[in-house]
Scaffold this motif. Structure first.
Motif, PDB file in Angstrom:
ATOM      1  N   SER A  77       1.431   0.554  19.814  1.00  0.00           N
ATOM      2  CA  SER A  77       0.828   1.021  21.056  1.00  0.00           C
ATOM      3  C   SER A  77      -0.671   0.784  20.974  1.00  0.00           C
ATOM      4  O   SER A  77      -1.212   0.449  19.917  1.00  0.00           O
ATOM      5  N   GLU A  78      -1.340   0.971  22.093  1.00  0.00           N
ATOM      6  CA  GLU A  78      -2.794   0.810  22.110  1.00  0.00           C
ATOM      7  C   GLU A  78      -3.445   1.809  21.156  1.00  0.00           C
ATOM      8  O   GLU A  78      -4.364   1.459  20.407  1.00  0.00           O
ATOM      9  N   LYS A  79      -2.949   3.049  21.158  1.00  0.00           N
ATOM     10  CA  LYS A  79      -3.498   4.086  20.274  1.00  0.00           C
ATOM     11  C   LYS A  79      -3.298   3.711  18.801  1.00  0.00           C
ATOM     12  O   LYS A  79      -4.210   3.849  17.993  1.00  0.00           O
ATOM     13  N   SER A  80      -2.115   3.233  18.473  1.00  0.00           N
ATOM     14  CA  SER A  80      -1.827   2.811  17.102  1.00  0.00           C
ATOM     15  C   SER A  80      -2.721   1.646  16.699  1.00  0.00           C
ATOM     16  O   SER A  80      -3.271   1.621  15.596  1.00  0.00           O
ATOM     17  N   PHE A  81      -2.864   0.677  17.585  1.00  0.00           N
ATOM     18  CA  PHE A  81      -3.698  -0.492  17.316  1.00  0.00           C
ATOM     19  C   PHE A  81      -5.124  -0.054  17.021  1.00  0.00           C
ATOM     20  O   PHE A  81      -5.724  -0.462  16.018  1.00  0.00           O
ATOM     21  N   ILE A  82      -5.693   0.794  17.866  1.00  0.00           N
ATOM     22  CA  ILE A  82      -7.078   1.243  17.705  1.00  0.00           C
ATOM     23  C   ILE A  82      -7.230   2.086  16.445  1.00  0.00           C
ATOM     24  O   ILE A  82      -8.184   1.904  15.682  1.00  0.00           O
ATOM     25  N   ARG A  83      -6.290   3.002  16.198  1.00  0.00           N
ATOM     26  CA  ARG A  83      -6.353   3.859  15.013  1.00  0.00           C
ATOM     27  C   ARG A  83      -6.322   3.015  13.738  1.00  0.00           C
ATOM     28  O   ARG A  83      -7.131   3.204  12.830  1.00  0.00           O
ATOM     29  N   HIS A  84      -5.402   2.063  13.687  1.00  0.00           N
ATOM     30  CA  HIS A  84      -5.322   1.185  12.518  1.00  0.00           C
ATOM     31  C   HIS A  84      -6.566   0.296  12.403  1.00  0.00           C
ATOM     32  O   HIS A  84      -7.055   0.053  11.301  1.00  0.00           O
ATOM     33  N   TYR A  85      -7.062  -0.182  13.544  1.00  0.00           N
ATOM     34  CA  TYR A  85      -8.235  -1.063  13.511  1.00  0.00           C
ATOM     35  C   TYR A  85      -9.467  -0.329  12.991  1.00  0.00           C
ATOM     36  O   TYR A  85     -10.237  -0.889  12.201  1.00  0.00           O
ATOM     37  N   VAL A  86      -9.649   0.915  13.415  1.00  0.00           N
ATOM     38  CA  VAL A  86     -10.803   1.687  12.937  1.00  0.00           C
ATOM     39  C   VAL A  86     -10.706   1.867  11.419  1.00  0.00           C
ATOM     40  O   VAL A  86     -11.672   1.623  10.691  1.00  0.00           O
ATOM     41  N   ALA A  87      -9.530   2.273  10.934  1.00  0.00           N
ATOM     42  CA  ALA A  87      -9.347   2.446   9.483  1.00  0.00           C
ATOM     43  C   ALA A  87      -9.534   1.112   8.758  1.00  0.00           C
ATOM     44  O   ALA A  87     -10.165   1.051   7.691  1.00  0.00           O
ATOM     45  N   TYR A  88      -8.996   0.048   9.330  1.00  0.00           N
ATOM     46  CA  TYR A  88      -9.110  -1.283   8.736  1.00  0.00           C
ATOM     47  C   TYR A  88     -10.576  -1.720   8.662  1.00  0.00           C
ATOM     48  O   TYR A  88     -11.036  -2.235   7.654  1.00  0.00           O
ATOM     49  N   ASN A  89     -11.316  -1.482   9.746  1.00  0.00           N
ATOM     50  CA  ASN A  89     -12.710  -1.886   9.789  1.00  0.00           C
ATOM     51  C   ASN A  89     -13.533  -1.092   8.770  1.00  0.00           C
ATOM     52  O   ASN A  89     -14.396  -1.653   8.095  1.00  0.00           O
ATOM     53  N   VAL A  90     -13.260   0.216   8.632  1.00  0.00           N
ATOM     54  CA  VAL A  90     -13.958   1.031   7.634  1.00  0.00           C
ATOM     55  C   VAL A  90     -13.660   0.499   6.233  1.00  0.00           C
ATOM     56  O   VAL A  90     -14.561   0.337   5.406  1.00  0.00           O
ATOM     57  N   VAL A 124     -13.813 -12.474  -4.370  1.00  0.00           N
ATOM     58  CA  VAL A 124     -13.987 -11.192  -5.055  1.00  0.00           C
ATOM     59  C   VAL A 124     -13.524 -10.035  -4.167  1.00  0.00           C
ATOM     60  O   VAL A 124     -12.761  -9.166  -4.595  1.00  0.00           O
ATOM     61  N   SER A 125     -13.963 -10.029  -2.933  1.00  0.00           N
ATOM     62  CA  SER A 125     -13.619  -8.915  -2.044  1.00  0.00           C
ATOM     63  C   SER A 125     -12.180  -8.978  -1.533  1.00  0.00           C
ATOM     64  O   SER A 125     -11.627  -7.963  -1.099  1.00  0.00           O
ATOM     65  N   GLY A 126     -11.544 -10.131  -1.626  1.00  0.00           N
ATOM     66  CA  GLY A 126     -10.164 -10.274  -1.151  1.00  0.00           C
ATOM     67  C   GLY A 126      -9.169  -9.392  -1.889  1.00  0.00           C
ATOM     68  O   GLY A 126      -8.265  -8.822  -1.285  1.00  0.00           O
ATOM     69  N   THR A 127      -9.342  -9.267  -3.181  1.00  0.00           N
ATOM     70  CA  THR A 127      -8.444  -8.422  -3.971  1.00  0.00           C
ATOM     71  C   THR A 127      -8.565  -6.967  -3.535  1.00  0.00           C
ATOM     72  O   THR A 127      -7.562  -6.275  -3.346  1.00  0.00           O
ATOM     73  N   TYR A 128      -9.784  -6.512  -3.371  1.00  0.00           N
ATOM     74  CA  TYR A 128     -10.024  -5.146  -2.887  1.00  0.00           C
ATOM     75  C   TYR A 128      -9.342  -4.939  -1.530  1.00  0.00           C
ATOM     76  O   TYR A 128      -8.656  -3.940  -1.307  1.00  0.00           O
ATOM     77  N   ASN A 129      -9.517  -5.882  -0.615  1.00  0.00           N
ATOM     78  CA  ASN A 129      -8.942  -5.749   0.729  1.00  0.00           C
ATOM     79  C   ASN A 129      -7.415  -5.689   0.704  1.00  0.00           C
ATOM     80  O   ASN A 129      -6.810  -4.902   1.433  1.00  0.00           O
ATOM     81  N   PHE A 130      -6.790  -6.513  -0.120  1.00  0.00           N
ATOM     82  CA  PHE A 130      -5.326  -6.488  -0.193  1.00  0.00           C
ATOM     83  C   PHE A 130      -4.833  -5.123  -0.655  1.00  0.00           C
ATOM     84  O   PHE A 130      -3.905  -4.557  -0.075  1.00  0.00           O
ATOM     85  N   MET A 131      -5.451  -4.594  -1.685  1.00  0.00           N
ATOM     86  CA  MET A 131      -5.014  -3.302  -2.218  1.00  0.00           C
ATOM     87  C   MET A 131      -5.243  -2.180  -1.200  1.00  0.00           C
ATOM     88  O   MET A 131      -4.409  -1.291  -1.066  1.00  0.00           O
ATOM     89  N   MET A 132      -6.341  -2.212  -0.486  1.00  0.00           N
ATOM     90  CA  MET A 132      -6.585  -1.187   0.544  1.00  0.00           C
ATOM     91  C   MET A 132      -5.556  -1.284   1.662  1.00  0.00           C
ATOM     92  O   MET A 132      -5.061  -0.265   2.142  1.00  0.00           O
ATOM     93  N   ASN A 133      -5.208  -2.489   2.070  1.00  0.00           N
ATOM     94  CA  ASN A 133      -4.194  -2.659   3.111  1.00  0.00           C
ATOM     95  C   ASN A 133      -2.843  -2.134   2.640  1.00  0.00           C
ATOM     96  O   ASN A 133      -2.153  -1.420   3.359  1.00  0.00           O
ATOM     97  N   GLU A 134      -2.472  -2.509   1.437  1.00  0.00           N
ATOM     98  CA  GLU A 134      -1.162  -2.130   0.892  1.00  0.00           C
ATOM     99  C   GLU A 134      -1.057  -0.633   0.632  1.00  0.00           C
ATOM    100  O   GLU A 134      -0.043  -0.015   0.946  1.00  0.00           O
ATOM    101  N   LEU A 135      -2.088  -0.045   0.082  1.00  0.00           N
ATOM    102  CA  LEU A 135      -2.002   1.335  -0.393  1.00  0.00           C
ATOM    103  C   LEU A 135      -2.562   2.384   0.575  1.00  0.00           C
ATOM    104  O   LEU A 135      -2.214   3.557   0.448  1.00  0.00           O
ATOM    105  N   VAL A 136      -3.390   1.965   1.520  1.00  0.00           N
ATOM    106  CA  VAL A 136      -4.025   2.952   2.395  1.00  0.00           C
ATOM    107  C   VAL A 136      -3.755   2.663   3.875  1.00  0.00           C
ATOM    108  O   VAL A 136      -3.140   3.464   4.575  1.00  0.00           O
ATOM    109  N   ILE A 137      -4.228   1.532   4.380  1.00  0.00           N
ATOM    110  CA  ILE A 137      -4.185   1.250   5.818  1.00  0.00           C
ATOM    111  C   ILE A 137      -2.759   1.129   6.339  1.00  0.00           C
ATOM    112  O   ILE A 137      -2.391   1.723   7.345  1.00  0.00           O
ATOM    113  N   PHE A 138      -1.945   0.322   5.657  1.00  0.00           N
ATOM    114  CA  PHE A 138      -0.569   0.093   6.104  1.00  0.00           C
ATOM    115  C   PHE A 138       0.425   0.624   5.060  1.00  0.00           C
ATOM    116  O   PHE A 138       1.456   0.024   4.833  1.00  0.00           O
ATOM    117  N   LYS A 139       0.091   1.755   4.440  1.00  0.00           N
ATOM    118  CA  LYS A 139       0.958   2.268   3.371  1.00  0.00           C
ATOM    119  C   LYS A 139       2.341   2.597   3.908  1.00  0.00           C
ATOM    120  O   LYS A 139       2.515   2.941   5.079  1.00  0.00           O
TER     121      LYS A 139
END
Length: 143
Positions: A77-90, A124-139
């Motif tokens: 939904s739009e709310k889900s998209f925005i909520r995930h995007y804000v967390a993703y951007n942070v 270098v930052s790609g590894t960090y981003n993958f782990m954040m996506n897997e474990l936090v943003i889209f856990k």
């Protein structure tokens, strides 16, 4: 299938493909701004990467939301998209500081062009981003 195999066989190749899209976007925008818009060191090495970063974040997020971790989104939904995007951007902002630290360090040590330093810093930052996506943003949610 165990979690490690799931990560390696299903998500990581898609993550790499999405990040290649983001890297292309980041590099193209950085090149345009650092070569045609800004002439100063701050413009080329600080402001241009910030602008290119935001373009890449949005491209990577859309790819992640709809293709990589789509099965972990309970309601599209739009709310889900925005909520995930804000967390993703942070989260990506943390990755951005990692990238900038690496970019500035590589550039100071080697004096290479900012575009080359940026590509190395993205690794270098790609590894960090993958782990954040897997474990936090889209856990994976229980139940």
């Amino acid at each position: 299938m165990n979690k490690a195999k799931e990560l390696i066989l299903h998500r990581f190749p898609k993550f790499v493909a999405g990040n290649l899209l983001g890297t292309l976007m980041d590099t193209l925008v950085l090149w345009v701004f650092s070569h045609f818009v800004f002439q100063s060191y701050v413009g080329k090495v600080i402001i241009s990467p910030i602008i290119s970063f935001e373009f890449a974040v949005f491209a990577n997020f859309v790819f992640s939301y709809y293709l990589i971790w789509k099965d972990r989104i309970s309601q599209h939904s739009e709310k889900s998209f925005i909520r995930h995007y804000v967390a993703y951007n942070v989260s990506c902002t943390g990755g951005f500081f990692i990238k900038m630290g690496a970019l500035l360090s590589i550039q100071a040590l080697t004096k290479w062009d900012v575009v080359i330093c940026n590509l190395l810093a993205l690794c270098v930052s790609g590894t960090y981003n993958f782990m954040m996506n897997e474990l936090v943003i889209f856990k994976k949610r229980k139940g």
